[in-house]
Design a protein around this motif. Structure first.
Motif, mmCIF file in Angstrom:
data_model
loop_
_atom_site.group_PDB
_atom_site.id
_atom_site.type_symbol
_atom_site.label_atom_id
_atom_site.label_comp_id
_atom_site.label_asym_id
_atom_site.label_seq_id
_atom_site.Cartn_x
_atom_site.Cartn_y
_atom_site.Cartn_z
ATOM 1 N N LEU A 286 58.456 78.648 41.657
ATOM 2 C CA LEU A 286 58.995 78.850 40.318
ATOM 3 C C LEU A 286 60.452 79.282 40.377
ATOM 4 N N TRP A 287 60.742 80.211 41.300
ATOM 5 C CA TRP A 287 62.105 80.723 41.439
ATOM 6 C C TRP A 287 63.067 79.614 41.871
ATOM 7 N N ARG A 288 62.646 78.831 42.848
ATOM 8 C CA ARG A 288 63.536 77.810 43.398
ATOM 9 C C ARG A 288 63.796 76.679 42.390
ATOM 10 N N THR A 289 62.771 76.281 41.654
ATOM 11 C CA THR A 289 62.912 75.128 40.763
ATOM 12 C C THR A 289 63.317 75.501 39.345
ATOM 13 N N LYS A 290 62.608 76.451 38.747
ATOM 14 C CA LYS A 290 62.816 76.750 37.342
ATOM 15 C C LYS A 290 63.927 77.769 37.091
ATOM 16 N N ILE A 291 64.093 78.708 38.016
ATOM 17 C CA ILE A 291 65.088 79.772 37.784
ATOM 18 C C ILE A 291 66.390 79.438 38.508
ATOM 19 N N PHE A 292 66.365 79.489 39.834
ATOM 20 C CA PHE A 292 67.571 79.167 40.578
ATOM 21 C C PHE A 292 68.005 77.725 40.324
ATOM 22 N N GLY A 293 67.055 76.830 40.239
ATOM 23 C CA GLY A 293 67.375 75.420 40.007
ATOM 24 C C GLY A 293 68.006 75.160 38.659
ATOM 25 N N SER A 294 67.738 76.029 37.672
ATOM 26 C CA SER A 294 68.306 75.827 36.345
ATOM 27 C C SER A 294 69.736 76.319 36.228
ATOM 28 N N LEU A 295 70.192 77.045 37.271
ATOM 29 C CA LEU A 295 71.548 77.603 37.228
ATOM 30 C C LEU A 295 72.570 76.617 37.762
#
Length: 295
Positions: A286-295
């Motif tokens: 979730l962190w890699r795709t949705k959070i960090f990936g959204s930045l």
């Protein structure tokens, strides 16, 4: 950023990558590679990475090591705290510990300081799960009273896994053993002289301090869940301030301003439960795709 349509975010960090340090136990267990825990800041699309380091905090803004002074409408200082002891809280340090533990007959974690860095319990459990034949132990030589009942709480869980927990120093006869000194947390030198208010504001206008040092200044245990709580509350307050002209947050039963002791107990209890590796893998994705990936 998802709550605001037009906002510019600058991230000041001397490293070229972000480290998902919560995933270190997962790397020990082989669910991901250590390199997978490093996320390149070059991939950021909506956040501008300033590869520099904050050297001083002033009313005029944040002075960088390069000499430049930058100031945003909101400045958030998230420097954590200064760790004294063995380094296994970085991806590089954790991987080095992994390599050393492969051939060691025993891995012993030694706590002999006032405010120990937390999270080593998950590493100890990962080591024992990966190498059941190894002797893994935790030694509480000295610890702040606020942490004493925390260790007593999860001692039964450790025992089930075959990890011993005692208040005695580790044996020193076998030099092949690994004795890991759990780091002590000291306030970060950059935060010397900074005050922290109820919404983590400092004495400088719209300049905030979150993370381990901030929690210590507020009289709360410097635990990972506390830093996550701070980030969430502060983000909510900043969005409210921009949209409504006033920083407002939702008051819940764990707000430390309402009951500091209850909040402290909640944070400490939450840390004793840990995060099952299968859930941690989901959090990592979730962190890699949705959070960090959204930045």
């Amino acid at each position: 950023m998802t709550a605001l349509d037009d906002v510019k975010v600058y991230l000041v960090d001397p490293k070229p990558y972000h480290e998902f340090v919560m995933g270190i136990p997962m790397a020990f267990a082989g669910l991901v590679k250590f390199d997978d825990l490093r996320m390149s800041l070059d991939s950021l699309k909506r956040v501008e990475h300033v590869r520099d380091e904050v050297a001083d905090v002033r009313e005029s803004g944040l002075k960088l090591a390069s000499g430049e002074v930058i100031r945003g409408d909101y400045n958030v200082l998230a420097v954590g705290a200064f760790k004294i002891g063995d380094d296994f809280y970085s991806v590089e340090g954790a991987e080095a510990l992994y390599r050393a533990a492969e051939t060691a007959p025993a891995v012993r974690f030694v706590i002999d300081e006032l405010y120990p860095v937390m999270g080593f319990g998950e590493v100890a459990m990962a080591v024992k799960s990966l190498w059941p034949q190894k002797e893994v132990s935790i030694h509480l030589v000295y610890v702040h009273p606020d942490y004493k009942w925390l260790f007593e709480t999860f001692s039964a869980q450790m025992a089930k896994l075959g990890i011993s927990l005692s208040e005695e120093p580790p044996p020193t006869e076998d030099k092949a053993e690994i004795h890991v000194v759990v780091p002590e947390l000291n306030p970060h030198p950059l935060t010397k002289g900074l005050k922290v208010g109820p919404l983590f504001e400092t004495q400088y206008d719209r300049t905030y301090l979150i993370g381990d040092t901030s929690l210590m200044k507020l009289g709360l245990p410097p635990l990972g869940w506390g830093a996550i709580w701070q980030a969430s509350v502060l983000a909510q307050a900043i969005v409210s301030d921009i949209k409504e002209g006033a920083a407002e947050v939702e008051i819940d039963e764990w707000t430390y301003m309402k009951d500091p002791d209850k909040f402290k107990q909640y944070l400490t209890y939450r840390m004793t439960k840990g995060v099952p590796l299968v859930h941690l893998r989901g959090l990592y994705d979730l962190w890699r795709t949705k959070i960090f990936g959204s930045l």
